[in-house]
Design a protein around this motif. Sequence first.
Motif, mmCIF file in Angstrom:
data_model
loop_
_atom_site.group_PDB
_atom_site.id
_atom_site.type_symbol
_atom_site.label_atom_id
_atom_site.label_comp_id
_atom_site.label_asym_id
_atom_site.label_seq_id
_atom_site.Cartn_x
_atom_site.Cartn_y
_atom_site.Cartn_z
ATOM 1 N N SER A 79 -2.960 -0.610 -1.389
ATOM 2 C CA SER A 79 -1.506 -0.523 -1.240
ATOM 3 C C SER A 79 -0.902 0.089 -2.507
ATOM 4 O O SER A 79 -0.382 -0.634 -3.372
ATOM 5 C CB SER A 79 -0.906 -1.915 -0.986
ATOM 6 N N LYS A 93 3.647 4.667 -2.228
ATOM 7 C CA LYS A 93 3.893 4.787 -0.787
ATOM 8 C C LYS A 93 5.328 4.415 -0.418
ATOM 9 O O LYS A 93 5.873 4.887 0.579
ATOM 10 C CB LYS A 93 2.906 3.917 -0.011
ATOM 11 N N ASN A 94 5.971 3.548 -1.241
ATOM 12 C CA ASN A 94 7.327 3.091 -0.932
ATOM 13 C C ASN A 94 8.369 4.195 -1.103
ATOM 14 O O ASN A 94 9.497 4.070 -0.624
ATOM 15 C CB ASN A 94 7.696 1.901 -1.813
ATOM 16 N N ARG A 97 1.617 1.904 -5.130
ATOM 17 C CA ARG A 97 3.058 1.745 -5.308
ATOM 18 C C ARG A 97 3.830 2.979 -4.834
ATOM 19 O O ARG A 97 4.967 2.852 -4.380
ATOM 20 C CB ARG A 97 3.356 1.474 -6.782
ATOM 21 N N ASN A 124 -6.361 2.053 4.322
ATOM 22 C CA ASN A 124 -5.491 0.921 4.681
ATOM 23 C C ASN A 124 -5.825 -0.353 3.916
ATOM 24 O O ASN A 124 -5.080 -1.337 3.999
ATOM 25 C CB ASN A 124 -5.541 0.654 6.181
ATOM 26 N N ARG A 158 6.352 7.409 5.988
ATOM 27 C CA ARG A 158 5.093 7.192 6.695
ATOM 28 C C ARG A 158 5.099 7.984 8.011
ATOM 29 O O ARG A 158 6.061 7.899 8.788
ATOM 30 C CB ARG A 158 4.891 5.701 6.961
#
Length: 228
Positions: A208, A212-213, A210, A205, A217
Amino acid sequence: MSRKVKGASFLSLVATLGVILLGTDGSSAFADSDVAVPVEVSVQEDARVESAVDTQVEDAAESGEAAPAFISQPVVQPLPATPDAAPTSASSLRELVAASPVPDTLDEQMRCLAGAIYFESKGEPLAGQLAVGRVIIARGQSSRFPSSYCGVVYQRSQFSFVRGGRMPAINTGSRAWQRAKKLAVIARDNAWESPAEGALFFHANYVSPRWKNKLTRLAQIDNHIFYR
């Protein structure tokens, strides 16, 4: 019919079968020697034996006797239990881990699975460690990734603990490693459902990435976030 007559019928059957198997002239190899040797029964002799038995069955039916019964008892051999299998029931993951035996040995694939759990999540709660193990397994079952646990773990640029295509040394005497081995078996057997079941990706966590977008989730378990 008296018991004496029934006994005579039975003795007659035994005598008939004995004469047929030994031959009427008593000249078989078995008859000429005190040494037991294999006896080959010809097709003709086999037919004669079957005919004699059929005759006894018919005679018994005509006289009101019960026909001879030939009963085959089934042999049931229980399958051996899998020594490293996870228990089939528990009220919590913690209880399941506590009740699971520590595998004595691990094959190469299971060592890769346990190693990934150990290095990626040994500081995470049990649910987080299980989720990491299930990610490895889900990748191995997906056509998008290598088809083995070791292939998944050693795929280039996937797991930061892999350096130069190798896994670091494991403290095999630690409680964390014993726990990771148990969780690898639980994950393999799908003995406990992960809250991030179906995830193929995860990250800490505090980063971040890129990519993941572009993903869905599924869950966050302590310091790891899981995606499909």
